[in-house]
Structures are given as structure tokens and as C-alpha cells.
Design a protein around this motif. Structure first.
Motif, PDB file in Angstrom:
ATOM      1  N   SER A  35       0.830  -1.211   0.000  1.00  0.00           N
ATOM      2  CA  SER A  35       0.000   0.000   0.000  1.00  0.00           C
ATOM      3  C   SER A  35       0.857   1.250   0.000  1.00  0.00           C
ATOM      4  CB  SER A  35      -0.913   0.007   1.227  1.00  0.00           C
ATOM      5  OG  SER A  35      -1.771  -1.089   1.197  1.00  0.00           O
ATOM      6  N   ASP A  95      -5.874  -0.925  -4.722  1.00  0.00           N
ATOM      7  CA  ASP A  95      -5.314  -1.532  -3.519  1.00  0.00           C
ATOM      8  C   ASP A  95      -6.336  -2.461  -2.873  1.00  0.00           C
ATOM      9  OD1 ASP A  95      -3.917  -2.202  -1.280  1.00  0.00           O
ATOM     10  OD2 ASP A  95      -3.394  -0.159  -0.708  1.00  0.00           O
ATOM     11  N   GLU A  96      -6.178  -3.717  -3.083  1.00  0.00           N
ATOM     12  CA  GLU A  96      -7.099  -4.736  -2.584  1.00  0.00           C
ATOM     13  C   GLU A  96      -8.553  -4.348  -2.837  1.00  0.00           C
ATOM     14  OE1 GLU A  96      -6.142  -6.334   1.189  1.00  0.00           O
ATOM     15  OE2 GLU A  96      -4.101  -5.511   1.168  1.00  0.00           O
TER      16      GLU A  96
HETATM   17 MG   LIG Z   1      -2.254  -2.520   2.247  1.00  0.00          MG
END
Ligand SMILES: [Mg+2]
Ligand SMILES: Nc1ncnc2c1ncn2[C@@H]1O[C@H](COP(=O)(O)OP(=O)(O)OP(=O)(O)O)[C@@H](O)[C@H]1O
Ligand code: SF4
Lengths: 330, 340
Positions: free
Chosen positions: B54, B185-186
């Protein structure tokens, strides 16, 4: 939403009845009104006639209902102190208190909220730290002290502003106002600051902590990732999300401003209802006290209702949930 | 559909370092990370929690949260350096050239504005369109991401959408000004398993249609195998292995990648062994000397404890492991360390 408002209205009526009961109890249990009304040399017989005439011999529930019915029409009887109709006495003084509270509220809102936004956005900046420090003084000093200090500086030393009274007012028939004369406006300044300072600091601190909270949320981060301007993020997205708690507190504090104008009115000899209340307490002038209580009760109820309606305007989640949960997640 | 290699990369990350000043010294959370993304390419980024995925993504979109900061290296988008842009300049890049999608669709949207408002606001921030034109574009996007009844839904508020629908709106928001790169991000971690695949498929399809490149951070090797063109495996703030997805998934070169592939049995990609990696990734304050993976590595040698391996080419892949160096991992370690 309609059901919700109806519920709120019923609750309001219940609250007002409760306040009415307290006011009514004042009559019954705090001293004997007859003593207050007649001289020492009135005979027991005359007292009894008066008692009968005033309905004081009726059973308590009947008296209560009569009291409520009269109150609803604005009839609170005669003042023990001046023998004037209480309703009129209060109405005469309402403009002074409302104008003072209004100015104090404007002052608190228009200075407190921007200060809160600023300190929330730039918590580390030295001006924010200064605001924080000053606000601590604001919340911790008693109102009367602030008033006296202001009088000392601006009235006694600098001789810029008057230290007491409303100055010249203009009578509009049903309302006397400070706003139309220079001296009236000047007279408003110190009392408004004194009265509004506490609420100002309260709002500032509230807005600050709400802003800090909101700025950490995912949707602000996502708004940044969308490349929105700082202006749109700070005011469009962040500030709007602090509004619900701010409206709540601001609303309740408006009520508090009016109710606690008592101290400020006393310090500045401001001829408002608060001052009238203090005089009434000294004379155990129960009808005036009772009417004042009901007036303040009514005020809080009206403000609360308004606050509830504002929630709907601000938060779309409430509009569709019918307001069952008051802004879950706040 | 990786672009031919003679195309200049869309995104270049070179020797990126991200650090956090703390009371007890500076933490280096992203350490010398370099990779490229070609136009239209999907780069998967995997690694254990805390590996720095991240932070790398946030550094690219210029939204590192203070006190985190870029301490070294450079990031270039379409040849232009973007890591040192002033805030206002970078703001114009965000949304317009680089879009972002975060983990939680439930909290990514402002609850007080309709999705249409949020779309139109983003479109008008970056494109010179009138309100009516922006609304048309917003409507088209909502249809494109598969919101049924887009004409009425456009005026609805986020709470009136399900999680999956909200993530679709978020994708529309990320795409609405036509960015060349999306940092996701995810994007499905917070969603119900049943809709995760749909959202990934949607993201993949849209980016292919728009020619948008994606940096896709995920824990799901299955998603990587299906979606990514290349994959980067991160470990303790560094890239352990990076290469074409087939090579990395089927013929991992780094012991950590091998373990990672093994620890996810349900990826639909056959792996010979189902290994679990013992131990945990070291905290930033406790990264060992030599190879950061050495306490957990079953293939380590003496050299691994002393010298830190950089990425080295192994076929189409590059891996940071001494096994692939001419010098090898060094002498076998006799005394079995118990520190893992
Ligand atoms: Mg992360
Ligand atoms: N504000 C901070 N202060 C200190 N260290 C931080 C801070 N933010 C992140 N870190 C550290 O940076 C490292 C990388 O974090 P990052 O969020 O990039 O991990 P990640 O790979 O995205 O993990 P996850 O899969 O859990 O999302 C972590 O070890 C974390 O502890
Ligand atoms: S360098 Fe050594 S310790 Fe590191 S992964 Fe390769 S073999 Fe294992």
C-alpha cells in the motif's frame, strides 16, 4: 418521515406538560400566593374570598388543567410584585433577550465555526495552537468574570462602549429593537461577546475534533485520489460531514444562550427576561417564574424540533430510513 | 496483453524508498523498489501484510500519509517525474492521469452526496465539460460498470447501494476522467466472496477497453493468475521477485514466492507442493542483515546471512536470491538457527 415528526411532536407536548407541572407546583408548594398579594391587615374572610375567586380551593388536577389552559393562551395571571399581567411583562422583555441571544449566537457561529475548521485543517499551525489555548480560557472562565473584564477594558479604560443597558431602542409597536440605532448597536457588543464566548469555544472545539475525525475517513482520502481541489474537499466534503453534530450542539446551545442570558443580563443590567426572572426570584414572584420556566421549556422544544428537521435536510440516510436511528455512525 | 517491450513504460518506479521518522529512529518501510508498468498492462502486487504494497501504491498517487515520506528514488508517469510535484500539480494528475481504488467500497464514497454528484464533480474537476455533458458522461460510466437502472440510480445516495454496487461506482469514479493508470489496492478484499470475481472481471474488462494500466494489489494469487500480465512479489519493503505471471506462478524463482504459491491451495493453478512458510515477516525494526527472508528460508546458505541480494535476472523473471547468482548461497549453515 411524517411519522417521525408526529412522534417528535407528541414527545414535545409531553415535555411541555412536564414543565408545566413543575411550574404549577411552584404555585402550590412555594409559599402562599395570597400572602404575597394582600397586606398584613387583610382579614381571614377576605383572604378566603380571594382564594375562592382565584380558584385556589379547587382540587389540584382541576387547578392544573386550568393553569395549562390559561398558559396555552398566554395568561399567567398578575405579577405578585407589580400587579401587572405576567404575559405582557414577559413579552415586553422578550425582544431584549432574543436580540442579545441572537447576536451572541451569530458571534459564536461565525467566529467559532471558521476557527474550528481552521484548527481542524491545520492542527499543527501555530495559530491553531493559539486558538486552542484561547479557547481553554473561554471554557474555563465564568461568564460574569468575562463580562466584568470586558466592561473594565472597553467601558472603564477605553470608554469605547457602554457598560450597561440597551442604549436607545426603536419601538416597532410589537417589538423594541436595538438594531436601528447606533447606541443600541454599540450596547449589544459587550453583552453579546460575553454571552457568546462560551458557545464560541464550544463550537470551535467541536468543529475542530469533527474535522480532524472526518479528514481521516476513507471518503476524504478517496476524494483526494480523485484529484478534487482542496477547497471542494475541505468545505464540500469534510465540513458538510461535520454538520450533523454541529447542528445538534449549535441548536441546543442556542437554547442555552437564551436560558443562561440571566447572568449576562444581570452583569450588564440588560432589561431582558433573564433579569426579570432574577427580580422575580428575589420577590418570590411565582407567576413570573412559572411563565419564564414555560417559556424556556417551549424554546427548547421548538429548537429540538428544528434541529431534527435540519438533520433530514443534511443527511440523506435519514430521509430514507424514516429517521428511526438518529444518524447511526455518528 | 503486455505491450511490446520497445514501448516506453507508462510508469517507472526507480529505487523508491519510503520512510517513517519515529521517536526511535527512522523506519524504512519501502526499500529500493523499482519496477515499470507498460501502457495497458496489469501488474499484480502480492506479499504478506506489512510488506509495503500500500505504501508503494500511495507513494505513486502522491498520497502518503504523513509522517510517511518518499526518502529517495523517483517515480515517472509518461516520462514526467511526479514524485516531487507540488501538491497542486499532483492533484491535477490524480484522477486525471492516475486513478485509485481502495479496499473498502462502503467507506470510499461520501455518504452525503449522490453518486451522480460525486461523479460529475470529479469529471468537471478534470475535464472542461458542462454540467449536462458531465452528467451524460457519468450516466454512461454507470452503465458501463453495470449499474442496472443507471438513469434513476445516478441520483441515489451511497447507502442505497450494496457493497458490490458501490465498488462498481468507485470504479466508475476512478475511470471517469480517463486515467492511464489505476492503482487498485485490494479492491475486493472487503467484498463478499461471491462478488469478488465479478468486480475483478469488470475491472479487467474496463481497463482493457480503455487501455488503462493497473497496479493491482491483492492477497489473492488466484486473482493474480487470472488477471495480471506481470506480478511483483514484495517482502519486508523490497521486491523479492518480479516477472511475467506464468513464470512467477508456475516456476517461482524465489523461495518466498514458492512458499507463497504453496500457501494458497485454492488458486486453480497447480503447484507441486503445498508448503506453508514458517514464521512471520520481520518487523521493520528487526529486519535481519543479509537477505531479509533468511530466518524463514529453507534454502539459505552462509552468504544469505551477510550479503543482501538485489534483483537478478533469471530467464524472464528477476529474483532477489543468491541461488541465482554465480556465487550461490554460500556455505551450508551447520548450526540450525532457532530464531525463526
Ligand atoms: Mg495494504
Ligand atoms: N504511519 C506509519 N508509521 C510507521 N510505520 C508505518 C506507518 N504506516 C505503515 N507503516 C509500516 O509500513 C509497512 C508497510 O505498510 P503497508 O501498508 O504498505 O503494507 P501492505 O503491504 O499494504 O500490507 P497489507 O497487506 O496489510 O495492506 C508496515 O510494516 C507498517 O507497519
Ligand atoms: S538469498 Fe538465501 S535466504 Fe534469501 S531467499 Fe535466497 S536462499 Fe533464501
Amino acid at each position: 418521515m411524517f411519522v417521525f415528526i408526529l412522534k417528535r411532536l407528541l414527545q414535545s407536548v409531553a415535555v411541555l406538560l412536564a414543565v408545566g407541572f413543575v411550574a404549577f407546583s411552584l404555585f402550590r408548594y412555594v409559599g402562599d400566593p395570597i400572602n404575597a398579594m394582600v397586606g398584613q391587615d387583610t382579614s381571614a374572610e377576605e383572604r378566603e374570598t380571594l382564594r375562592e375567586k382565584l380558584g385556589l380551593n379547587d382540587p389540584a388536577p382541576i387547578q392544573f388543567l386550568t393553569f395549562i389552559a390559561n398558559a396555552a393562551q398566554g395568561k399567567f395571571g398578575l405579577s405578585y410584585r407589580t400587579s401587572e399581567p405576567v404575559g405582557r411583562m414577559i413579552l415586553e422583555r422578550v425582544p431584549a433577550t432574543l436580540e442579545l441571544s441572537f447576536c451572541a449566537a451569530i458571534f459564536a457561529l461565525f467566529v467559532g465555526v471558521p476557527m474550528g475548521v481552521y484548527t481542524g485543517l491545520y492542527p499543527r499551525h501555530w495559530t491553531s495552537q493559539l486558538f486552542q489555548a484561547v479557547s481553554l480560557i473561554g471554557v474555563s472562565l465564568p461568564t460574569f468574570l468575562i463580562g466584568i473584564v470586558l466592561i473594565l477594558i472597553f467601558a472603564v479604560w477605553l470608554k469605547l462602549l457602554p457598560s450597561f443597558g440597551r442604549g436607545e431602542t426603536v419601538d416597532l409597536g410589537w417589538w423594541t429593537t436595538n438594531f436601528l440605532t447606533w447606541s443600541g448597536l454599540k450596547a449589544l457588543i459587550l453583552p453579546s461577546i460575553t454571552l457568546g464566548l462560551f458557545q464560541l469555544t464550544l463550537l470551535m472545539r467541536l468543529v475542530r475534533s469533527e474535522m480532524l475525525e472526518v479528514m481521516r475517513t476513507d471518503y476524504i482520502k478517496f476524494a483526494r485520489a480523485r484529484g478534487l481541489t482542496n477547497r471542494a474537499i475541505n468545505f464540500g466534503h469534510a465540513l458538510k460531514n461535520t454538520l450533523v453534530p454541529v447542528i445538534t450542539v449549535a441548536g441546543l446551545q442556542l437554547g442555552a444562550l437564551i436560558a443562561f442570558a440571566i447572568v449576562t443580563e444581570t452583569v450588564f443590567a440588560w432589561p431582558g427576561v433573564g433579569q426579570l426572572f432574577i427580580q422575580s426570584v428575589q420577590f418570590a414572584d411565582i407567576p413570573v417564574m412559572a411563565a419564564y420556566l414555560l417559556l424556556i421549556g417551549l424554546l427548547f422544544v421548538v429548537i429540538n424540533l428544528t434541529v431534527d428537521l435540519l438533520y433530514f435536510a443534511v443527511d440523506p440516510r435519514l430521509r430514507s430510513q424514516g429517521g428511526a436511528a438518529r444518524v447511526a455512525g455518528h | 496483453m503486455a505491450a511490446p517491450s520497445n514501448n516506453p513504460p507508462l510508469l517507472e518506479v526507480k529505487n523508491l524508498r519510503v520512510e517513517f521518522p519515529t521517536r526511535r529512529g527512522t523506519l524504512l518501510a519501502v526499500d529500493d523498489v523499482s519496477f515499470d508498468i507498460a501502457p495497458g498492462e496489469v501488474l499484480g502486487v502480492v506479499g504478506e501484510s506489512g510488506a509495503g504494497k500500500s505504501l508503494t501504491g500511495n507513494a505513486i498517487i502522491g498520497l502518503l500519509e504523513p509522517p510517511g515520506r518518499i526518502a529517495g528514488g523517483e517515480i515517472r508517469l509518461e516520462g514526467r517525474r511526479i514524485d516531487d510535484l507540488p501538491y497542486e500539480e499532483m492533484r491535477k494528475v490524480r484522477g486525471a492521469r492516475i486513478g485509485a481504488i481502495f479496499q473498502d467500497p462502503l467507506t470510499s464514497l461520501n455518504p452525503l452526496y449522490s453518486v451522480g454528484h460525486q461523479l460529475i464533480e470529479t469529471i468537471q474537476t478534470h475535464l472542461p465539460l458542462s454540467s449536462a455533458e458531465a452528467r451524460t458522461r457519468a450516466l454512461d460510466l454507470l452503465k458501463e460498470v453495470g449499474i442496472p437502472g443507471a438513469e434513476t440510480r445516478i441520483d441515489h445516495y451511497p447507502h442505497q447501494f450494496s457493497g458490490g454496487m458501490r465498488q462498481r461506482v468507485v470504479i466508475a469514479l476512478a475511470l471517469c476522467a480517463g486515467p492511464r493508470l489505476i492503482v487498485a489496492d485490494e479492491p475486493t478484499t472487503a467484498l463478499d466472496v461471491s462478488i469478488q470475481a465479478q468486480i475483478i472481471a469488470l475491472l479487467k474488462r474496463l481497463c482493457r477497453e480503455h487501455g488503462t494500466a493497473v497496479m493491482l494489489v491483492t492477497h489473492d494469487m488466484g486473482v493474480i493468475a487470472e488477471t495480471a500480465d506481470r506480478v511483483a512479489v514484495m517482502y519486508a519493503g523490497r521486491i523479492a521477485e518480479i516477472g511475467p505471471v506464468r513464470d512467477v506462478v508456475k516456476h517461482a524463482k524465489h523461495p518466498y514466492t514458492k512458499g507463497l504459491m504453496g500457501s494458497i491451495p485454492s488458486l486453480g493453478v497447480r503447484t507441486e507442493r503445498l508448503t506453508q512458510i514458517d514464521g512471520a515477516m520481520p518487523r521493520l525494526t528487526e529486519i535481519p542483515t543479509g537477505c531479509a527472508f533468511n530466518p524463514r528460508c529453507t534454502e539459505r546458505g552462509g552468504r544469505c546471512l551477510v550479503e543482501r541480494p538485489d534483483l537478478m535476472a533469471v530467464g524472464a523473471t528477476r529474483a532477489a536470491c543468491w541461488q541465482h547468482d554465480r556465487g550461490g548461497v554460500g556455505p551450508a549453515i551447520v548450526r540450525e538457527a532457532v530464531d525463526a
